[in-house]
Motif scaffolding. Structure first.
Motif, mmCIF file in Angstrom:
data_model
loop_
_atom_site.group_PDB
_atom_site.id
_atom_site.type_symbol
_atom_site.label_atom_id
_atom_site.label_comp_id
_atom_site.label_asym_id
_atom_site.label_seq_id
_atom_site.Cartn_x
_atom_site.Cartn_y
_atom_site.Cartn_z
ATOM 1 N N ARG A 75 46.969 16.880 14.581
ATOM 2 C CA ARG A 75 46.451 18.066 15.259
ATOM 3 C C ARG A 75 45.432 17.636 16.312
ATOM 4 N NH1 ARG A 75 45.657 22.952 11.503
ATOM 5 N NH2 ARG A 75 46.320 24.612 12.917
ATOM 6 N N ASP B 219 45.824 25.058 18.068
ATOM 7 C CA ASP B 219 47.276 25.136 17.894
ATOM 8 C C ASP B 219 48.026 24.056 18.667
ATOM 9 O OD1 ASP B 219 47.074 27.385 16.239
ATOM 10 O OD2 ASP B 219 46.890 28.714 17.987
ATOM 11 N N GLU B 220 47.313 23.076 19.183
ATOM 12 C CA GLU B 220 47.944 21.975 19.912
ATOM 13 C C GLU B 220 48.083 20.755 19.011
ATOM 14 O OE1 GLU B 220 46.027 21.184 23.614
ATOM 15 O OE2 GLU B 220 46.198 23.263 24.309
ATOM 16 N N CYS C 72 57.081 26.912 19.923
ATOM 17 C CA CYS C 72 56.117 26.043 20.583
ATOM 18 C C CYS C 72 56.568 25.771 22.002
ATOM 19 C CB CYS C 72 55.921 24.733 19.810
ATOM 20 S SG CYS C 72 57.258 23.526 20.005
ATOM 21 N N LYS D 202 52.169 23.132 21.979
ATOM 22 C CA LYS D 202 51.289 24.246 21.609
ATOM 23 C C LYS D 202 52.105 25.297 20.873
ATOM 24 C CE LYS D 202 47.796 27.472 23.234
ATOM 25 N NZ LYS D 202 46.958 27.893 24.382
ATOM 26 N N HIS E 295 52.944 28.923 18.949
ATOM 27 C CA HIS E 295 52.705 30.368 19.019
ATOM 28 C C HIS E 295 53.274 30.986 17.743
ATOM 29 C CE1 HIS E 295 51.713 29.842 23.291
ATOM 30 N NE2 HIS E 295 52.786 29.069 23.362
#
Length: 345
Positions: free
Chosen positions: A86, A90-91, A116, A130, A132
């Protein structure tokens, strides 16, 4: 030092496809790095070689279901996203296959709950993605992700907990610290009752641990960074152990890399966390670790180079030949070695 010096022949039949049951009944090769002497035991007999006051250091990282299979938004092509670490929020850094279809800007769907976007390329051929989603990411990942077994294991794992250590705690690893897979909860209790200290560090296994070496001169190899944490409680325990003249024993190459990354001088260590790209190969002077439990490693791997630095390359390659003669099982689900002492200076 040449990469070819760390090659050896291993027929595929030696590669363990399933874990040993019970965990602590795997074979254990004892190698005295000072004399080259070899003994053959069962893993639960490890305690016979430990003394009250010794401290064992475990890596308590926990494997996440890091392998996601999705489809490319535009074409529906199948895409695999393998999470490595990580970055922020969220990346994530990830390996994406096939890479040709995973250019910056591509969107990948894993179902209604998760998608993503590829936002960046990395220096090591990976991607920054990233995600979602709606809800809690960890819960979605547990539902949609798969346990990322190494590519040389072809049999389906019946119980995914067998690719976790019994003391796994800190989520974030792309692979298990496999030397720890041999321990049972009962064995840990026995060790404590014998007066053995148990300490814990965290190193989230990522690309650095299993990325192949692609240069012929190994000194030119660059390790990939992995996140580690060494808490004050563990640092204090190690320093007290050293002050009393007892041994620090690392369980696995990730534990030894954590300890050696955090120490700046011999026989002393401080609490620390951060990123490490430490590459240990013959010629390295160990500052903290006196003995090591480890599995049998792939030819030409950085892990084989690390244990060769610890016990001496000749000792290790002789031990590997003895292991093959005695039908030991190799790699992640395979048998173990206990490397007593360090090689003579």
């Amino acid at each position: 030092m040449l990469l070819s010096e760390f090659d050896y022949d291993l027929p595929e039949s030696f590669i363990a496809q399933t874990p040993c049951e019970p965990r602590d009944h795997s074979k254990l090769l004892i190698l005295d790095s000072q004399t080259g002497r070899i003994e053959h035991k069962i893993f639960y007999q490890l305690k016979e070689y430990l003394k009250p006051g010794d401290t064992i250091i475990f890596n308590d990282t926990k494997v996440i279901p890091a392998r996601l299979i999705g489809t490319k938004d535009e074409t529906g092509a199948k895409i695999e996203v393998f999470l490595l670490s990580r970055k922020t929020g969220d990346e994530w850094e990830a390996l994406v296959k096939p890479g040709k279809k995973a250019r910056v800007g591509a969107k990948i769907n894993f179902g209604e709950a998760l998608s993503c976007e590829i936002i960046e390329n990395t220096d090591f051929g990976g991607r920054i993605v990233k995600f979602h989603y709606e809800g809690i990411f960890e819960e979605i990942l547990d539902r949609l992700g798969e346990t990322p077994l190494p590519p040389y294991i072809h049999e389906k794992l019946q119980d995914k907990e067998r690719y976790q250590t019994v003391y796994a705690k800190e989520r974030g690893s792309a692979a298990a610290p496999t030397a720890g897979l041999h321990f049972t909860k009962e064995m840990l209790t026995d060790l404590k009752e014998k007066g053995i200290n148990l300490g814990f560090v965290t190193l989230h296994v990522g690309l650095g641990t299993f990325r192949p070496v692609n240069v012929e001169k190994i000194e030119e190899h660059q390790m990939h960074r992995e996140y580690y944490s060494l808490p004050k409680k563990t640092a204090d325990l190690i320093n007290l152990t050293k002050q009393r003249g007892n041994r620090v024993i690392a369980i696995g190459t990730t534990a030894i890399r954590t300890l050696e990354s955090a120490s700046e001088k011999k026989d002393f260590i401080e609490a620390k966390s951060g990123w490490t790209d430490i590459f240990i190969y013959p010629g390295y002077e160990f500052k903290i670790v006196d003995a090591l439990v480890t599995n049998f490693h792939l030819p030409k791997s950085t892990l084989l180079m690390l244990i060769s630095a610890f016990s001496g390359k000749e000792n290790i390659f002789h031990a590997y030949e003895e292991a093959k003669k005695h039908k030991y099982r190799f790699f992640s689900f395979g048998d173990a070695m206990f490397l007593l002492n360090q090689k003579p200076k």
